[in-house]
Write a protein that holds these residues in place. Structure first.
Motif, PDB file in Angstrom:
ATOM      1  N   UNK A 113      13.137   2.472  -6.933  1.00  0.00           N
ATOM      2  CA  UNK A 113      13.037   3.870  -7.338  1.00  0.00           C
ATOM      3  C   UNK A 113      12.092   4.653  -6.430  1.00  0.00           C
ATOM      4  N   UNK A 114      10.882   4.131  -6.245  1.00  0.00           N
ATOM      5  CA  UNK A 114       9.874   4.819  -5.453  1.00  0.00           C
ATOM      6  C   UNK A 114       9.035   3.794  -4.699  1.00  0.00           C
ATOM      7  N   UNK A 115       8.481   4.229  -3.561  1.00  0.00           N
ATOM      8  CA  UNK A 115       7.463   3.407  -2.933  1.00  0.00           C
ATOM      9  C   UNK A 115       6.402   4.303  -2.326  1.00  0.00           C
ATOM     10  N   UNK A 116       5.216   3.723  -2.154  1.00  0.00           N
ATOM     11  CA  UNK A 116       4.071   4.493  -1.685  1.00  0.00           C
ATOM     12  C   UNK A 116       3.272   3.661  -0.693  1.00  0.00           C
ATOM     13  N   UNK A 117       2.936   4.282   0.436  1.00  0.00           N
ATOM     14  CA  UNK A 117       2.129   3.585   1.440  1.00  0.00           C
ATOM     15  C   UNK A 117       0.683   4.039   1.410  1.00  0.00           C
ATOM     16  N   UNK A 118       0.350   4.996   0.531  1.00  0.00           N
ATOM     17  CA  UNK A 118      -1.028   5.452   0.430  1.00  0.00           C
ATOM     18  C   UNK A 118      -1.185   6.481  -0.673  1.00  0.00           C
ATOM     19  N   UNK A 119      -2.430   6.847  -0.969  1.00  0.00           N
ATOM     20  CA  UNK A 119      -2.716   7.822  -2.023  1.00  0.00           C
ATOM     21  C   UNK A 119      -1.958   9.114  -1.755  1.00  0.00           C
TER      22      UNK A 119
END
Lengths: 113, 110
Positions: free
Chosen positions: A47-53
């Motif tokens: 669904x989602x991914x994040x590599x940082x704040x």
């Protein structure tokens, strides 16, 4: 050692209600974070991914959103749940510099009635 | 895009039987390949992985070899136990994202 937590473990919500699922990781810094959904009898969908704040990438357009307010915290939200949002939601993390093996949390089972 | 196709289940076996779950992949680069296992009501656990061609991943009696020529990563175990009953997922990672197969449900009967 690293650990990943998700809560709540189970949730039953009415259609049209809001949603907030939380995921936290301990024992590592600046991890990549991921939200997956597993519908009944089906595989996993990213669904989602994040590599940082504050950095969120969406894989599938839908009525869900994600936020990363802190380095090791990842939140999945919805303003109005649909019946089709029912499923098993899994959070995962990986080491930033390799982005390779992903380690999964225990999951949240969401039932929308 | 990258994708994984794995053998459809469900698979039902007797204890001490040989298990094979087929997995093939399509990728433009040179992905890492994984097998994850999901026990009832739980999240996914990494079972084994291989990061380059001809690598063999192994864990808990399970093995899989990264075959670039056949784009395959079949999972095998020589003698299954009741405790191996679970859903098994093949996956690849060519960037920061995992692409999963649909999962194969394995039931081992005593």
């Amino acid at each position: 050692s690293q650990t990943i937590h998700q809560w709540p473990a189970t949730l039953v919500q009415p259609v049209g209600s809001p949603l907030s699922l939380e995921c936290t990781v301990e024992g590592t810094s600046n991890p990549n974070l991921y939200w997956y959904r597993q519908a009944a009898g089906r595989g996993l969908q990213l669904l989602f991914y994040s590599v940082g704040i504050g950095q969120i990438s969406s894989e599938v357009p839908q009525n869900l959103s994600a936020s990363r307010p802190q380095d090791r915290q990842f939140i999945l939200s919805s303003k109005k749940l649909l019946l089709s949002d029912s499923g098993f939601y899994l959070c995962a993390w990986s080491i930033t510099d390799r982005g390779d093996t992903q380690y999964f949390g225990p999951g949240t089972r969401l039932t929308v009635l | 895009g990258d994708s994984v196709t794995q053998m459809e289940g469900p698979v039902t076996l007797s204890e001490e039987a040989f298990l094979t779950i087929n997995c093939t992949y399509t990728a433009t680069g040179y992905p890492s390949l994984f097998w994850y296992v999901q026990y009832p009501g739980e999240g996914l656990q990494l079972l084994l992985k291989a990061t380059k061609a001809d690598d063999k991943g192994s864990n808990k009696g399970f093995e899989a070899t990264y075959r670039k020529e056949t784009t395959s990563f079949h999972l095998e175990k020589g003698s299954v136990q009741v405790s191996d009953s679970a859903v098994y997922f093949c996956a690849l990672n060519d960037d920061y994202k995992l692409s999963f197969g649909a999962g194969t449900t394995v039931t081992v009967r005593a």
